[in-house]
Design a protein around this motif. Structure first.
Motif, PDB file in Angstrom:
ATOM      1  N   PHE A 350      61.509  61.116 -68.873  1.00 28.71           N
ATOM      2  CA  PHE A 350      60.731  60.418 -67.993  1.00 28.71           C
ATOM      3  C   PHE A 350      61.619  59.781 -66.806  1.00 28.71           C
ATOM      4  O   PHE A 350      62.812  59.562 -66.871  1.00 28.71           O
ATOM      5  N   MET A 351      60.960  59.286 -65.913  1.00 31.08           N
ATOM      6  CA  MET A 351      61.503  58.496 -64.607  1.00 31.08           C
ATOM      7  C   MET A 351      61.306  57.000 -65.116  1.00 31.08           C
ATOM      8  O   MET A 351      60.314  56.578 -64.939  1.00 31.08           O
ATOM      9  N   LEU A 352      62.358  56.313 -65.105  1.00 28.01           N
ATOM     10  CA  LEU A 352      62.385  54.834 -65.430  1.00 28.01           C
ATOM     11  C   LEU A 352      62.285  54.080 -63.830  1.00 28.01           C
ATOM     12  O   LEU A 352      62.898  53.981 -63.375  1.00 28.01           O
ATOM     13  N   ALA A 353      61.271  53.230 -63.922  1.00 25.66           N
ATOM     14  CA  ALA A 353      61.055  52.256 -62.625  1.00 25.66           C
ATOM     15  C   ALA A 353      60.985  51.037 -63.306  1.00 25.66           C
ATOM     16  O   ALA A 353      60.013  50.518 -64.191  1.00 25.66           O
ATOM     17  N   ALA A 354      62.004  49.802 -63.071  1.00 27.35           N
ATOM     18  CA  ALA A 354      61.889  48.763 -63.639  1.00 27.35           C
ATOM     19  C   ALA A 354      61.895  47.573 -62.602  1.00 27.35           C
ATOM     20  O   ALA A 354      62.256  47.758 -61.471  1.00 27.35           O
ATOM     21  N   ALA A 355      61.265  46.305 -63.015  1.00 29.46           N
ATOM     22  CA  ALA A 355      61.424  45.190 -62.129  1.00 29.46           C
ATOM     23  C   ALA A 355      61.781  43.861 -62.762  1.00 29.46           C
ATOM     24  O   ALA A 355      61.471  43.828 -63.734  1.00 29.46           O
ATOM     25  N   MET A 356      62.390  43.126 -62.051  1.00 32.19           N
ATOM     26  CA  MET A 356      62.793  41.946 -62.726  1.00 32.19           C
ATOM     27  C   MET A 356      63.191  40.597 -61.548  1.00 32.19           C
ATOM     28  O   MET A 356      63.311  41.151 -60.360  1.00 32.19           O
ATOM     29  N   ASN A 357      62.901  39.652 -62.025  1.00 26.90           N
ATOM     30  CA  ASN A 357      63.276  38.350 -61.081  1.00 26.90           C
ATOM     31  C   ASN A 357      64.978  38.296 -61.125  1.00 26.90           C
ATOM     32  O   ASN A 357      65.534  38.727 -62.078  1.00 26.90           O
ATOM     33  N   PRO A 358      65.545  37.696 -60.183  1.00 28.51           N
ATOM     34  CA  PRO A 358      66.775  37.433 -60.081  1.00 28.51           C
ATOM     35  C   PRO A 358      67.518  36.381 -61.286  1.00 28.51           C
ATOM     36  O   PRO A 358      68.611  36.165 -61.509  1.00 28.51           O
ATOM     37  N   CYS A 359      66.237  35.489 -61.393  1.00 25.05           N
ATOM     38  CA  CYS A 359      66.712  34.369 -62.396  1.00 25.05           C
ATOM     39  C   CYS A 359      65.613  33.907 -62.946  1.00 25.05           C
ATOM     40  O   CYS A 359      64.433  34.419 -62.683  1.00 25.05           O
ATOM     41  N   PRO A 360      65.595  32.801 -64.000  1.00 18.06           N
ATOM     42  CA  PRO A 360      64.340  32.187 -64.631  1.00 18.06           C
ATOM     43  C   PRO A 360      63.239  31.761 -63.765  1.00 18.06           C
ATOM     44  O   PRO A 360      62.045  32.157 -63.903  1.00 18.06           O
ATOM     45  N   CYS A 361      63.673  30.959 -62.486  1.00 22.20           N
ATOM     46  CA  CYS A 361      62.610  30.620 -61.793  1.00 22.20           C
ATOM     47  C   CYS A 361      62.355  31.547 -60.654  1.00 22.20           C
ATOM     48  O   CYS A 361      61.173  31.621 -59.852  1.00 22.20           O
ATOM     49  N   GLY A 362      63.159  32.573 -60.601  1.00 25.69           N
ATOM     50  CA  GLY A 362      62.881  33.783 -59.618  1.00 25.69           C
ATOM     51  C   GLY A 362      63.444  33.527 -58.066  1.00 25.69           C
ATOM     52  O   GLY A 362      63.002  34.637 -57.149  1.00 25.69           O
ATOM     53  N   TYR A 363      64.023  32.592 -57.792  1.00 21.81           N
ATOM     54  CA  TYR A 363      64.403  32.438 -56.458  1.00 21.81           C
ATOM     55  C   TYR A 363      65.813  32.577 -56.111  1.00 21.81           C
ATOM     56  O   TYR A 363      66.275  31.946 -54.949  1.00 21.81           O
ATOM     57  N   PHE A 364      66.581  33.026 -56.851  1.00 22.08           N
ATOM     58  CA  PHE A 364      68.015  33.195 -56.727  1.00 22.08           C
ATOM     59  C   PHE A 364      68.412  34.057 -55.211  1.00 22.08           C
ATOM     60  O   PHE A 364      67.529  34.888 -55.357  1.00 22.08           O
ATOM     61  N   ASN A 365      69.038  33.388 -54.475  1.00 24.22           N
ATOM     62  CA  ASN A 365      69.431  34.353 -53.137  1.00 24.22           C
ATOM     63  C   ASN A 365      68.324  34.374 -52.472  1.00 24.22           C
ATOM     64  O   ASN A 365      68.233  35.155 -51.126  1.00 24.22           O
ATOM     65  N   ASP A 366      67.065  33.913 -52.649  1.00 19.12           N
ATOM     66  CA  ASP A 366      66.018  33.734 -51.650  1.00 19.12           C
ATOM     67  C   ASP A 366      66.210  32.837 -50.491  1.00 19.12           C
ATOM     68  O   ASP A 366      66.522  31.529 -50.631  1.00 19.12           O
ATOM     69  N   LYS A 367      66.054  33.088 -49.265  1.00 13.97           N
ATOM     70  CA  LYS A 367      66.239  32.263 -48.255  1.00 13.97           C
ATOM     71  C   LYS A 367      65.008  31.125 -47.886  1.00 13.97           C
ATOM     72  O   LYS A 367      65.422  30.248 -46.917  1.00 13.97           O
ATOM     73  N   SER A 368      63.795  31.545 -48.439  1.00  9.61           N
ATOM     74  CA  SER A 368      62.809  30.518 -48.104  1.00  9.61           C
ATOM     75  C   SER A 368      62.615  29.422 -49.453  1.00  9.61           C
ATOM     76  O   SER A 368      62.015  28.448 -49.341  1.00  9.61           O
ATOM     77  N   ARG A 369      63.047  29.595 -50.540  1.00 10.61           N
ATOM     78  CA  ARG A 369      63.025  28.712 -51.391  1.00 10.61           C
ATOM     79  C   ARG A 369      64.358  28.458 -52.271  1.00 10.61           C
ATOM     80  O   ARG A 369      65.225  29.325 -52.333  1.00 10.61           O
ATOM     81  N   GLU A 370      64.499  27.286 -52.797  1.00  7.59           N
ATOM     82  CA  GLU A 370      65.650  27.060 -53.337  1.00  7.59           C
ATOM     83  C   GLU A 370      65.564  27.236 -54.909  1.00  7.59           C
ATOM     84  O   GLU A 370      64.509  26.875 -55.450  1.00  7.59           O
TER      85      GLU A 370
END
Length: 519
Positions: A350-370
């Protein structure tokens, strides 16, 4: 009196031919003595009550006698309700109710209702394949299984709805020939039909880098991991990935259908899996549900996604032990399930496609949210996905939040049809390359170490770039091979005969989301 019929038992995704031998004493008794031997399971042992009632309600009077049914070979465990029909026919034949005495060219499979009607059973496609390999010409099965079995050429499929219909069919064969036409399927037309998808990449605004990475993944059948904040479109992109995958070949469709047939999830109206599977299990799934297993081993999600796509959303939310058992299927493209009585192998290419947030809150490295997570919290979160598992994923891509202007842009994005045309062109290059080299693989992601040396030669400049990346990023030998495979696919998308510096540079870019991403 002894009478013999033929049936089949499914093990893994293959079937074995079983001889059903029926013997009765002819001496009437006050009690019913009905014995089944040959390692039958509970469902097979219980069939005596169904078979007795079905024969009686079909208009035949079978007085209480000593009946012994042997399922040979006796050292293989017999499971399921598909032996009802051959057992009933064997009893009728032993009592002289059949004009055809030699059933060596008929294979019978089906579950009987108490009224004599036939119900469908799982795993009919492997049964039809086994009949063809054994040289058995005729397959008598429930009507609901007809389309599935008729996919196999070289076997006459006769769909029936009741025990009486089976008896009439066999009597006609004993009186000079069957006048009923066998059921046929046009498999080439089924695979050639235009595939329709309810989703399209034209719906996705922005995310050009992510769409490019998905195109590369589809062209070479590479595993891909998308990392980004909530709402950035990771799931949306993954659900559109099947719309740009190459169509199934007949051999791939047949193997995929066998797995779905054994698992009991095949659409009876379709008969053949004509589109690449898309499986998206919830993160609460167990390791047995993902890999397969049980007292009687059954295929798991990785096998149901064979020749297709397995999408794992919220990857760190899956239990660690569940993710770790997936490492072997990703490497070997099959799953071996061992039990005390048997060991079965299920394919899982099979071909694996996975998705995840970068941290528990989801906004690590995000420019619009802290981000509100502390470093220890982030470390615990990402450590749920082990380094060895990340190593087995070819492409790691960041999916940032989409900006307002991109969301409201009037220009339409590139459609799936346009992207798919490029993917198909790259797949054709790969097919010709591996066919010419007599390699039994279908995509760049399946290349072994020896094949990588043959098809992924680098010039001096590309060699130096790869060496520098290996040293600076601390990449493993497995990551080295993944980079070369992805670079080969990027070159194929451009129609380039050799891998150059830009191809290597883009492939290295898809590894920058390794552990260094969180440092």
């Amino acid at each position: 009196m002894l009478f013999k019929a033929l049936s089949a038992a499914v093990y893994g995704i293959d079937a074995n031919i079983i001889d059903v031998e029926v013997d009765f004493s002819g001496i009437k008794t006050t009690e019913d003595h009905f014995h089944t031997v040959g390692l039958p399971d509970a469902a097979v042992r219980e069939s005596r009550d169904r078979v007795r009632a079905a024969i009686k309600n079909s208009g035949f009077d079978v007085p209480p006698t000593h009946i012994t049914i042997n399922l040979a070979p006796a050292d293989i465990k017999k499971e399921g309700s598909g032996f009802d029909l051959p057992m009933a026919i064997g009893i009728l034949g032993a009592y002289g109710a059949l004009q055809l005495r030699d059933l060596s060219q008929f294979l019978l499979v089906g579950e009987l209702g108490l009224d004599g009607g036939l119900r469908s059973v799982s795993g009919m496609l492997p049964v039809a394949v086994a009949a063809r390999e054994r040289g058995i010409k005729n397959l008598v099965i429930p009507k609901a299984n007809a389309r599935e079995a008729a996919v196999v050429e070289g076997v006459n499929v006769y769909p029936v709805e009741s025990l009486n219909q089976v008896r009439e069919l066999l009597n006609a064969a004993g009186n000079g020939g069957i006048h009923t036409e066998p059921f046929r399927m046009q498999t080439a037309e089924m695979l050639g039909e235009l595939q329709h998808f309810h989703v399209d990449f034209a719906d996705v605004r922005g995310q050009q880098t992510a769409k490019r990475a998905l195109e590369v993944a589809a062209a070479g059948s590479h595993n891909i991991l998308m990392i980004g904040p909530p709402g950035s479109g990771k799931t949306m992109l993954a659900k559109r990935l099947p719309s740009i995958l190459a169509p199934l070949s007949f051999e791939e469709a047949l193997e995929t259908t066998k797995i779905h047939s054994v698992a009991g999830v095949l659409d009876a109206d379709a008969g053949l899996v004509t589109q690449r599977p898309f499986r998206a299990p919830h993160h609460t799934i167990s390791d047995a549900g993902l890999i397969g297993g049980g007292a009687v081993p059954r295929p798991g999600e990785v096998s149901l996604a064979h020749n297709g796509l397995l999408f794992l959303d919220e990857l760190p939310e899956f239990p660690r032990n569940v993710l770790e058992v997936m490492r072997q299927p990703l490497e070997d493209r099959n799953v071996v399930i061992a039990r005390a009585s048997m060991s079965l192998t299920f394919p899982s290419a099979f071909m694996l496609a996975a998705a995840m947030n970068p941290c528990p809150c989801g906004y690590f490295n995000d420019k619009s949210r802290e981000c509100s997570c502390t470093p220890p919290m982030i470390q615990r979160y990402v450590s749920k996905v082990s380094g060895p598992l990340l190593d087995r994923i070819d492409i790691h891509i960041e999916v940032p939040a989409v900006q307002y202007r991109e969301l409201r842009a009037g220009a339409a994005s590139e459609s799936s049809a346009v992207i798919r045309s490029r993917v198909l062109a790259a797949r054709e290059i790969q097919r010709e390359r591996f066919t010419k080299a007599s390699e039994k693989i279908y995509s760049n992601a399946q290349m072994s170490t020896r094949q990588i040396r043959s098809f992924c030669e680098l010039g001096p400049d590309a060699e130096r770039l790869l060496e520098r990346a290996m040293q600076q990023q601390g990449l493993t030998a497995r990551a080295h091979d993944r980079i070369l495979k992805v670079a080969r696919t990027i070159a194929d998308l451009e129609g380039a005969p050799s891998i150059t510096v830009p191809h290597i540079a883009e492939a290295i870019q898809y590894r920058t989301l390794d552990r260094s991403y969180w440092s």
